[in-house]
Design an enzyme around this catalytic site. Structure first.
Site, PDB file in Angstrom:
ATOM      1  N   HIS A 164      41.543  36.783  44.432  1.00 47.70           N
ATOM      2  CA  HIS A 164      42.898  37.276  44.103  1.00 47.70           C
ATOM      3  C   HIS A 164      43.105  38.740  44.493  1.00 47.70           C
ATOM      4  O   HIS A 164      43.517  39.548  43.674  1.00 47.70           O
ATOM      5  CB  HIS A 164      43.182  37.057  42.610  1.00 47.70           C
ATOM      6  CG  HIS A 164      42.282  37.837  41.684  1.00 47.70           C
ATOM      7  ND1 HIS A 164      41.774  37.329  40.518  1.00 47.70           N
ATOM      8  CD2 HIS A 164      41.807  39.110  41.758  1.00 47.70           C
ATOM      9  CE1 HIS A 164      41.034  38.250  39.915  1.00 47.70           C
ATOM     10  NE2 HIS A 164      41.036  39.341  40.646  1.00 47.70           N
TER      11      HIS A 164
ATOM     12  N   HIS B 227      43.976  43.029  34.882  1.00 50.14           N
ATOM     13  CA  HIS B 227      43.327  44.265  35.358  1.00 50.14           C
ATOM     14  C   HIS B 227      43.993  45.516  34.791  1.00 50.14           C
ATOM     15  O   HIS B 227      43.922  46.582  35.399  1.00 50.14           O
ATOM     16  CB  HIS B 227      43.374  44.348  36.877  1.00 50.14           C
ATOM     17  CG  HIS B 227      42.732  43.222  37.611  1.00 50.14           C
ATOM     18  ND1 HIS B 227      43.264  41.954  37.667  1.00 50.14           N
ATOM     19  CD2 HIS B 227      41.589  43.174  38.350  1.00 50.14           C
ATOM     20  CE1 HIS B 227      42.486  41.184  38.415  1.00 50.14           C
ATOM     21  NE2 HIS B 227      41.462  41.892  38.831  1.00 50.14           N
TER      22      HIS B 227
ATOM     23  N   HIS C 266      32.118  41.112  44.884  1.00 50.94           N
ATOM     24  CA  HIS C 266      32.731  42.375  45.313  1.00 50.94           C
ATOM     25  C   HIS C 266      32.470  43.474  44.299  1.00 50.94           C
ATOM     26  O   HIS C 266      32.296  43.216  43.114  1.00 50.94           O
ATOM     27  CB  HIS C 266      34.223  42.235  45.622  1.00 50.94           C
ATOM     28  CG  HIS C 266      35.145  41.846  44.489  1.00 50.94           C
ATOM     29  ND1 HIS C 266      35.038  40.689  43.757  1.00 50.94           N
ATOM     30  CD2 HIS C 266      36.233  42.474  43.984  1.00 50.94           C
ATOM     31  CE1 HIS C 266      36.013  40.612  42.878  1.00 50.94           C
ATOM     32  NE2 HIS C 266      36.754  41.688  42.978  1.00 50.94           N
TER      33      HIS C 266
ATOM     34  N   GLU D 240      34.001  38.321  38.059  1.00 52.58           N
ATOM     35  CA  GLU D 240      35.203  37.484  37.954  1.00 52.58           C
ATOM     36  C   GLU D 240      34.897  36.012  38.238  1.00 52.58           C
ATOM     37  O   GLU D 240      35.735  35.143  37.968  1.00 52.58           O
ATOM     38  CB  GLU D 240      36.277  37.983  38.934  1.00 52.58           C
ATOM     39  CG  GLU D 240      36.854  39.336  38.542  1.00 52.58           C
ATOM     40  CD  GLU D 240      37.856  39.881  39.562  1.00 52.58           C
ATOM     41  OE1 GLU D 240      38.536  40.854  39.241  1.00 52.58           O
ATOM     42  OE2 GLU D 240      37.942  39.333  40.684  1.00 52.58           O
TER      43      GLU D 240
HETATM   44  C1  DHB Z   1      40.198  43.926  45.204  1.00 53.85           C
HETATM   45  C2  DHB Z   1      39.666  42.758  44.631  1.00 53.85           C
HETATM   46  C3  DHB Z   1      40.034  42.374  43.330  1.00 53.85           C
HETATM   47  O1  DHB Z   1      39.527  41.268  42.701  1.00 53.85           O
HETATM   48  C4  DHB Z   1      40.958  43.126  42.630  1.00 53.85           C
HETATM   49  O2  DHB Z   1      41.329  42.683  41.403  1.00 53.85           O
HETATM   50  C5  DHB Z   1      41.478  44.290  43.185  1.00 53.85           C
HETATM   51  C6  DHB Z   1      41.101  44.687  44.467  1.00 53.85           C
HETATM   52  C7  DHB Z   1      39.836  44.343  46.602  1.00 53.85           C
HETATM   53  O3  DHB Z   1      38.889  43.811  47.213  1.00 53.85           O
HETATM   54  O4  DHB Z   1      40.529  45.208  47.161  1.00 53.85           O
HETATM   55 FE    FE Z   2      40.150  41.254  40.472  1.00 53.74          FE
END
Ligand code: DHB
Ligand code: FE
Length: 279
Positions: A12, A59, A192, A240
């Site tokens: 997302h 978030h 990530h 997540e």
């Molecule tokens: C990114 C990924 C995320 O899950 C998020 O909530 C905000 C930013 C990203 O990779 O930029």
């Molecule tokens: Fe996220």
């Protein structure tokens, strides 16, 4: 009896919103990501769910660090998006299903999940962008029940606890008197890390093992890891993937994988997509 017809898990990333606003679906950077959703939309056109139980992590748009429920669930007639500061357009409001929401709440509290119930709830990119990927005209043909799991402030719920939440949600859906076709949509991950020394960290090996585990004989595979181990393997925001576990748990012991996609990177994120059907 309401029936769970399938589960979709997806990443997302806010940049998806900018790509949609600029019509970049055919751009070489974006095409491998957006093309992943074509078979999913085809399946949605055939199956036509009535309601989406949408499992995601807020978030900071609805909950901030001063008040952070571990598990929360929406019980509003309508859910609106708002500017989060990412520079992406907001989307039209979503129609809720308060009767189903309250049924799920009653059942879950009855099973000793102490939920925060939200009769007002703003929904952020983790909710709106996956919906826009599934229904690009943003003329939402479904009602929604948001289920929110805290992944932004320690302590986080364990993977096992999130799995049990999904199982309890599935029992609650099965005991609902309506005859709705229910889609489960879980958003977040995969690996990530947006901050700190390991910013940009991606772990393809782990992501693929995790995706395999969801369709194999041991869907609880990721439950062996505690929060710190999950962060180590997937990055600070990779946790997540808890949304994927709760989603998977809602589909029962055996599933059929109808489609999957994995593409690195979208922004800082390993983007994953799965379409699963209870077997
Ligand atoms: C990114 C990924 C995320 O899950 C998020 O909530 C905000 C930013 C990203 O990779 O930029
Ligand atoms: Fe996220």
């Amino acid at each position: 009896m309401a029936r769970i017809i399938g589960g979709i898990t997806t990443s997302h990333v806010p940049a998806i919103g900018r790509a949609i606003a600029r019509n970049l679906q055919q751009d070489p950077y974006w095409k491998p990501f957006f093309d992943g959703f074509i078979p999913v939309r085809q399946w949605l056109g055939e199956t036509r769910p009535d309601v989406v139980v949408l499992i995601y992590n807020d978030h900071g748009l609805n909950f901030f660090l001063d008040k952070m429920p571990t598990f929360s669930i929406g019980a509003a007639p309508e859910y609106r998006n708002a500017d989060e500061g990412w520079g992406i357009p907001t989307v039209p409001p979503f129609k809720g299903d308060p009767a189903l929401s309250w049924h799920l709440i009653e059942q879950l509290v009855g099973e000793e999940f102490d939920l925060t119930t939200c009769q007002e709830m703003k929904v952020d990119h983790a909710f709106t962008l996956p919906m826009a990927l599934l229904w690009p005209d943003q003329n939402w043909p479904v009602r929604v029940v948001p289920v929110c799991i805290n992944t932004v402030q320690a302590p986080l719920p364990s993977a096992t606890r999130c799995y049990k939440l999904g199982q309890a949600l599935a029992r609650a859906v099965a005991s609902w008197s309506g005859d709705e076709k229910v889609l489960v949509l879980g958003t977040g991950g995969l690996s990530h890390q947006l901050d700190g020394e390991r910013a940009g960290f991606i772990n393809k090996d782990f992501d693929l093992k995790f995706m395999d585990s969801l369709v194999g004989n041991d869907p609880r595979w990721a439950c062996q890891f505690d929060t710190h181990q999950l962060v180590e393997h997937t990055g600070t925001q990779g946790v997540e993937l808890l949304m994927w576990l709760a989603t998977r748990a809602m589909l029962g012991e055996k599933v059929k994988a109808l489609h999957r996609n994995y593409h690195i990177p979208i922004s800082n994120t390993a983007s994953g997509l799965m379409l699963l059907q209870p077997a």
